[in-house]
Write an enzyme that holds these catalytic residues in place. Structure first.
Site, short mmCIF file in Angstrom:
data_model
loop_
_atom_site.label_atom_id
_atom_site.label_comp_id
_atom_site.label_asym_id
_atom_site.label_seq_id
_atom_site.Cartn_x
_atom_site.Cartn_y
_atom_site.Cartn_z
N ASP A 1 4.81 3.60 -5.46
CA ASP A 1 5.67 4.27 -6.45
C ASP A 1 5.83 3.40 -7.69
O ASP A 1 5.44 2.23 -7.72
CB ASP A 1 7.04 4.60 -5.84
N HIS B 1 -0.94 6.36 -6.57
CA HIS B 1 0.39 6.95 -6.49
C HIS B 1 0.65 7.62 -5.13
O HIS B 1 1.77 8.08 -4.88
CB HIS B 1 0.60 7.97 -7.61
#
Length: 502
Positions: A476, A472
């Site tokens: 995204d 992350h």
């Protein structure tokens, strides 16, 4: 006379023309000489000119003969045989098995031991001729690169008397095991495989290798041996029929006989502690680093009804070519096509999180469950391979993995990973990223479930679940979802992959 009989067995009665004086001289030298090394030859040889009574034409050998290199005035020298650098930054290995013991005589390229690194199992071979004098590690010990494994006493020969060639009887081993050459082409096989072939009197030239570049694997030897001997199952024990009910019946009114009470055994089990080693040790290191990565998860289901039908049609075609076709080649090719559209998923992030490296090759790892533990062999350059070529490479990796013969090159260099938990029975999972990669997928089992079609009718569908994890820090949720949707579309409509294949 034993030396004369040995010479006679090789060159024949007519070829053995020794003067009585030369013969006696040779016999006097036999108790004094000591073995220096053996040389196997298959072409023409002559004795050295110190023996002028030999007729060269009569000494010519058509079969393989063994030449015993001898010399006088021999002194022993102990050499430390150290563990060489295996590569990939490996500094220590786990000793799995020793093939020698103290006092054994070894030659160059003889198998010394088998060790397990973080990546693969490796067979260590000798670089010297001599006698094993000391072994530094026991089985299950940890050996370190650059440190001695064993001490070998080699033979340091002084130049006092020139070396002589003494002919012995032909060796039992044939040329296939010594030179491993057929018509100028070398047969590729590890020392462990060669040893297995020699122990079972199998010529490597008669075995078809299934490894890379036709390398002969341990599995090939076992399959060849099974075909030659045949596997006969032992007869099943005969089961006596139960006695007639009349025999078991008891007269009425007979009180029931109480059953003896089995005494309860005291539990004597004890806890045991063992060191973390081999593949488990590699897993500890990798997962410890993976804990630093913030994981993002995404799950979806895929309708594989069309793909199941297509694989069924192509399965017979690939089997005719000697390749087993599973669903995994389609999964890998669809993932590669998706990575072309979303290259961030095929990248890596440096330790300081300052630079992103986009990988040109799609080296997709396949998590594989083996008896030694979880390993991840890698299919290299999926972006340039066809579905059939991917299937062939997967077959090779599975054979090597089951035989614990995967090399370091097969287990390193991955840029993206797929884990097929469906072979065990799971549906959803939470896969952990393998650093330095940034994404991984876990594929569940295929289930037959009811679904609605476009007309609102309930139909039978082949449903598979997939779970994705991504780093992350640089990926995204929207990017992961778009990649998953593209991968899903290729599998639900396999014909659409033809539009993007190159």
């Amino acid at each position: 006379m034993a030396a004369v009989r040995a010479l006679r067995s090789v060159v024949g009665a007519e070829g053995l023309r020794l003067r009585l004086g030369v013969g006696r001289t040779l016999l006097r030298q036999v108790p004094q000489i000591c073995v220096h090394h053996y040389r196997c030859r298959s072409n023409t040889h002559f004795l050295k000119p110190e023996y002028p009574t030999f007729n060269k034409s009569s000494v010519q050998l058509n079969a393989q003969s063994k030449f015993l290199r001898t010399s006088t005035a021999v002194t022993g020298q102990v050499v430390q045989f150290k563990l060489s650098d295996i590569g990939e930054g490996i500094t220590e290995v786990h000793v799995k098995e020793w093939y020698v013991k103290v006092g054994d005589t070894v030659s160059q390229f003889d198998s010394i031991c088998e060790v397990q690194s973080d990546k693969a199992s490796v067979t260590i071979t000798s670089r010297y001729d001599g006698v094993v004098r000391k072994i530094y590690y026991s089985v299950d010990d940890t050996a370190y690169v650059g440190k001695p494994l064993i001490d070998i006493e080699t033979e340091a020969v002084r130049d006092v008397v020139p070396e002589q060639d003494v002919v012995e009887a032909p060796a039992v081993l044939n040329e296939e095991h010594m030179h491993q050459e057929i018509k100028g082409q070398k047969i590729l096989a590890t020392p462990a495989v060669r040893r297995l072939a020699m122990e079972n009197n199998i010529k490597l030239s008669e075995v078809v290798g299934t490894g890379k570049d036709e390398r002969i694997l341990k599995e090939d030897i076992l399959n060849y041996l099974a075909k030659q001997t045949g596997a006969i199952l032992p007869p099943s024990p005969e089961i006596s029929p139960p006695p007639p009910e009349s025999v078991l019946s008891k007269p009425k009114g007979t009180p029931p006989v109480p059953k003896p009470i089995t005494p309860t055994l005291a539990f004597t089990g004890k806890d045991r502690t063992e060191p973390v080693k081999g593949i488990q040790k590699s897993m500890v290191k990798t997962m410890t680093v993976a804990l630093k990565i913030p994981h993002f998860g995404y799950c979806d289901e895929v309708d594989l009804t069309r793909l199941v039908k297509l694989r069924k049609e192509l399965k017979a075609v690939t089997e005719d070519r000697g390749i087993k076709l599973s669903f995994m080649p389609f999964f890998l090719k669809a993932a590669s096509l998706g990575l072309l559209q979303h290259p961030i998923l095929n990248a890596s992030l440096d330790e300081n999180c300052q630079f992103i490296t986009y990988k040109a090759s799609h080296n997709i790892g396949i998590a594989m469950d083996t008896q030694q533990g979880l390993i991840v062999p890698v299919v290299k350059n999926v972006q340039v391979l066809s579905v059939f070529e991917i299937a062939a490479e997967l077959n090779r990796l599975q054979i090597l993995g089951s035989a614990n013969q995967l090399g370091t090159n097969d287990l390193t260099g991955g840029t993206f990973t797929l884990s097929n938990i469906g072979t065990i029975g799971g549906t959803y999972a939470k896969p952990v990223i393998l650093p330095p990669e940034v994404a991984i997928g876990a594929i569940g089992k295929i289930q037959v479930l009811p679904r609605f079609n476009d007309k609102g009718e309930v139909i039978k569908a082949q449903i598979m679940n997939v779970s994705w994890s991504a780093d992350h820090r640089i990926i995204d949720g929207a990017t992961m979802a778009r990649f998953s949707n593209l991968w899903k579309s290729y599998l639900e409509n396999p014909a659409s992959m033809l539009l993007d294949l190159k």
